[in-house]
Design a protein around this motif. Structure first.
Motif, PDB file in Angstrom:
ATOM      1  N   VAL A 421       0.733  -1.073   0.058  1.00 44.06           N
ATOM      2  CA  VAL A 421       0.044  -0.131  -0.095  1.00 44.06           C
ATOM      3  C   VAL A 421       0.979   1.294  -0.489  1.00 44.06           C
ATOM      4  CG1 VAL A 421      -1.741   0.983   1.388  1.00 44.06           C
ATOM      5  CG2 VAL A 421      -2.142  -1.131   0.987  1.00 44.06           C
ATOM      6  N   GLU A 422       1.569   1.422   0.837  1.00 44.52           N
ATOM      7  CA  GLU A 422       2.809   2.459   1.058  1.00 44.52           C
ATOM      8  C   GLU A 422       3.813   2.800  -1.008  1.00 44.52           C
ATOM      9  OE1 GLU A 422       6.984   2.489   3.218  1.00 44.52           O
ATOM     10  OE2 GLU A 422       5.429   2.894   4.507  1.00 44.52           O
ATOM     11  N   ALA A 423       3.977   1.597  -0.670  1.00 43.28           N
ATOM     12  CA  ALA A 423       4.556   2.098  -2.571  1.00 43.28           C
ATOM     13  C   ALA A 423       3.491   2.722  -3.578  1.00 43.28           C
ATOM     14  CB  ALA A 423       4.706   0.932  -3.437  1.00 43.28           C
ATOM     15  N   LYS A 424       2.086   2.314  -3.637  1.00 37.90           N
ATOM     16  CA  LYS A 424       0.941   3.411  -4.152  1.00 37.90           C
ATOM     17  C   LYS A 424       0.528   4.287  -3.689  1.00 37.90           C
ATOM     18  CE  LYS A 424      -1.204  -1.373  -6.190  1.00 37.90           C
ATOM     19  NZ  LYS A 424      -1.879  -1.898  -6.207  1.00 37.90           N
ATOM     20  N   SER A 427       2.945   9.088   0.615  1.00 45.24           N
ATOM     21  CA  SER A 427       2.365   9.764   2.201  1.00 45.24           C
ATOM     22  C   SER A 427       1.830   8.947   3.239  1.00 45.24           C
ATOM     23  CB  SER A 427       1.272  11.023   2.085  1.00 45.24           C
ATOM     24  OG  SER A 427       0.088  10.095   2.171  1.00 45.24           O
ATOM     25  N   LEU A 428       2.211   7.774   3.156  1.00 41.53           N
ATOM     26  CA  LEU A 428       2.168   6.915   4.282  1.00 41.53           C
ATOM     27  C   LEU A 428       3.142   6.490   4.979  1.00 41.53           C
ATOM     28  CD1 LEU A 428      -0.539   4.161   3.200  1.00 41.53           C
ATOM     29  CD2 LEU A 428      -0.749   6.662   4.772  1.00 41.53           C
ATOM     30  N   ALA A 429       4.202   6.842   4.377  1.00 47.65           N
ATOM     31  CA  ALA A 429       5.915   6.179   4.722  1.00 47.65           C
ATOM     32  C   ALA A 429       6.118   7.090   6.130  1.00 47.65           C
ATOM     33  CB  ALA A 429       6.702   6.725   3.604  1.00 47.65           C
ATOM     34  N   ALA A 445      -6.354   0.713  -2.011  1.00 43.46           N
ATOM     35  CA  ALA A 445      -5.819   0.822  -2.498  1.00 43.46           C
ATOM     36  C   ALA A 445      -5.056  -0.931  -1.343  1.00 43.46           C
ATOM     37  CB  ALA A 445      -4.007   1.063  -2.126  1.00 43.46           C
ATOM     38  N   MET A 446      -6.219  -0.935  -0.518  1.00 43.30           N
ATOM     39  CA  MET A 446      -6.291  -1.886   0.038  1.00 43.30           C
ATOM     40  C   MET A 446      -7.306  -3.136  -0.770  1.00 43.30           C
ATOM     41  SD  MET A 446      -4.217  -3.186   2.688  1.00 43.30           S
ATOM     42  CE  MET A 446      -5.453  -4.227   3.556  1.00 43.30           C
TER      43      MET A 446
END
Length: 451
Positions: A421-424, A427-429, A445-446
């Motif tokens: 999901v972080e790859a898509k 901003s979650l990083a 994404a999920m």
């Protein structure tokens, strides 16, 4: 968890008769603090029960201990009640332990400054031996309730400890929300020239354990112009309700009082000005109490399971703040702390949880993921990069709620799925870059991964 509420009952039958009791108790406390500081250089291995036994052997004579080391205590405080003595020992233990921890912290700061080659100007904390402490009247031996508004207490009067009957104002326990709660031992507290019985009530409350998928939260931003802005949200990022809380009249009076205080200090030098501070503190308390009640009521009305705040870091005074502006900044910071503490106490009584999230960039980032916002004119209005005009504090509440849900979702998501999901959603990083758009993108994404 255990929650505690304290109700204040004004004593209407007596006033000056308690002065001697308060004076003797504070003198005994000073004596105990001095002895404990001298005899116990290390408190790490002591608990309150062991300390009480050790101190009584040092200051109180008994049949098995006829010659204590400090016999002056029994001579100075003749017939001093045993429960008052143990109350003074417990309070002295807390005072001394607090002082030792503050002193150890000061030493670490000094060593850190010396290692870095910085000049260290901070003075070491000093142990205060005199304190404005108030005695606890243990039920049965020092306090006996004889009715809803009457009781007998043991006080120091005419050089002897005697029982007297007092009358005090009652409280509606049902209205105060403490019906069927356990009543604890009262304290005798002096406010101005009046005396009050502070009686605490406690109860075990189970905080709600609602699954994350069914949770509703109340995200709160404590702003500059508005006292608080609240939003009700769910895990999908849906906003159900919004509320703006402000006390314009009280704040206007507060600013006028701070200006008067600073003007008086400019003309007369540094003055304590108790009359100004009494009114300032009263206005501060009114704003804190009203804001906290409105937040909790709003959360209850919409069935919120969690109230989410920003984490308050240490106060950092901005450059260029002087005079009344500097004082107002401090009052604003203290007000934020008071609101969070009051809401936490009230929410826990209702079984509502309280959480805090990272405050960085919650107001600076647009909730729709378009980047940094620009402030327009008034401080509570901002403009997104797309040209949209929005309320800055309301925008912050969306980001606060999104960060709470993303943090909880991170705990229940496997590492493999999270990295996908972080790859898509880049901003979650970083938590400081997460917005409401990040939460919505996470769910999208999920769904793609699940499909």
């Amino acid at each position: 968890m255990k929650v505690v509420k304290t109700l204040r009952h004004k004593i209407t039958s007596h006033s000056n008769i308690f002065d001697d009791t308060l004076q003797v108790y504070r003198q005994a406390l000073t004596f105990v603090v001095e002895v404990m500081d001298r005899e116990f250089p290390n408190l790490d291995r002591w608990n309150i029960k062991a300390m009480t036994q050790a101190m009584e052997k040092l200051i109180h004579a008994t049949q098995k201990n006829p010659h204590p080391k400090y016999m002056d205590f029994d001579h100075l405080f003749y017939k001093f009640p045993s429960y008052f003595r143990r109350s003074a020992i417990a309070e002295a233990y807390g005072i001394l332990k607090s002082h030792r921890s503050r002193y150890d912290k000061w030493l670490k700061e000094k060593e850190q400054a010396e290692r870095e080659g910085r000049r260290f100007k901070k003075k070491p904390p000093k142990l205060q031996f005199r304190h404005r402490a108030f005695p606890v009247f243990y039920k049965g031996v020092m306090f006996q309730r004889t009715g809803d508004t009457t009781a007998k207490i043991k006080v120091f009067h005419q050089k002897d400890w005697v029982w007297i009957t007092i009358r005090f104002k009652g409280q509606d326990l049902q209205k105060r929300g403490v019906i069927n709660w356990k009543e604890n031992n009262p304290s005798l507290v002096k406010v101005g020239k009046k005396y009050f019985l502070h009686i605490s009530y406690q109860k075990s409350v189970a905080l709600n354990n609602t699954p994350l998928s069914q949770q509703k939260i109340c995200a709160v931003d404590l702003g500059l112009n508005q006292s608080a802005v609240c939003s009700i949200m769910d895990v999908n990022g849906t906003v159900f309700a919004r509320k703006f809380i402000n006390q314009a009249k009280e704040k206007d009076r507060l600013y006028r009082m701070t200006n008067k205080l600073k003007k008086a200090q400019r003309q007369s030098g540094y003055i304590k000005a108790p009359r100004y501070w009494r009114r300032i503190n009263g206005l501060q308390k009114q704003i804190v109490n009203h804001t906290a009640h409105e937040i909790v009521r709003f959360a209850q009305d919409y069935g919120a399971d969690v109230i989410v705040f920003e984490y308050l870091d240490h106060m950092k005074m901005p450059k260029g703040f002087y005079g009344a502006k500097r004082l107002r900044f401090r009052l604003h910071y203290w007000r934020k702390q008071g609101i969070q503490q009051k809401v936490t106490e009230m929410a826990h009584c209702q079984g509502i949880r309280v959480a805090r999230v990272n405050a960085r960039n919650t107001s600076q980032l647009a909730f729709d993921g378009t980047g940094v916002v620009k402030r327009k004119g008034k401080k509570d209005v901002c403009q997104f990069s797309s040209g949209k005009i929005y309320h800055a504090d309301l925008n912050a509440t969306y980001n606060i709620g999104a960060r709470y849900f993303l943090r909880e979702l991170r705990k229940s998501t496997s590492e493999r799925e999270w990295l996908s999901v972080e790859a898509k959603v880049p901003s979650l990083a970083r938590r400081t870059q997460q917005t409401l758009a990040s939460l919505i993108s996470f769910h999208q994404a999920m769904c793609q991964i699940g499909a």
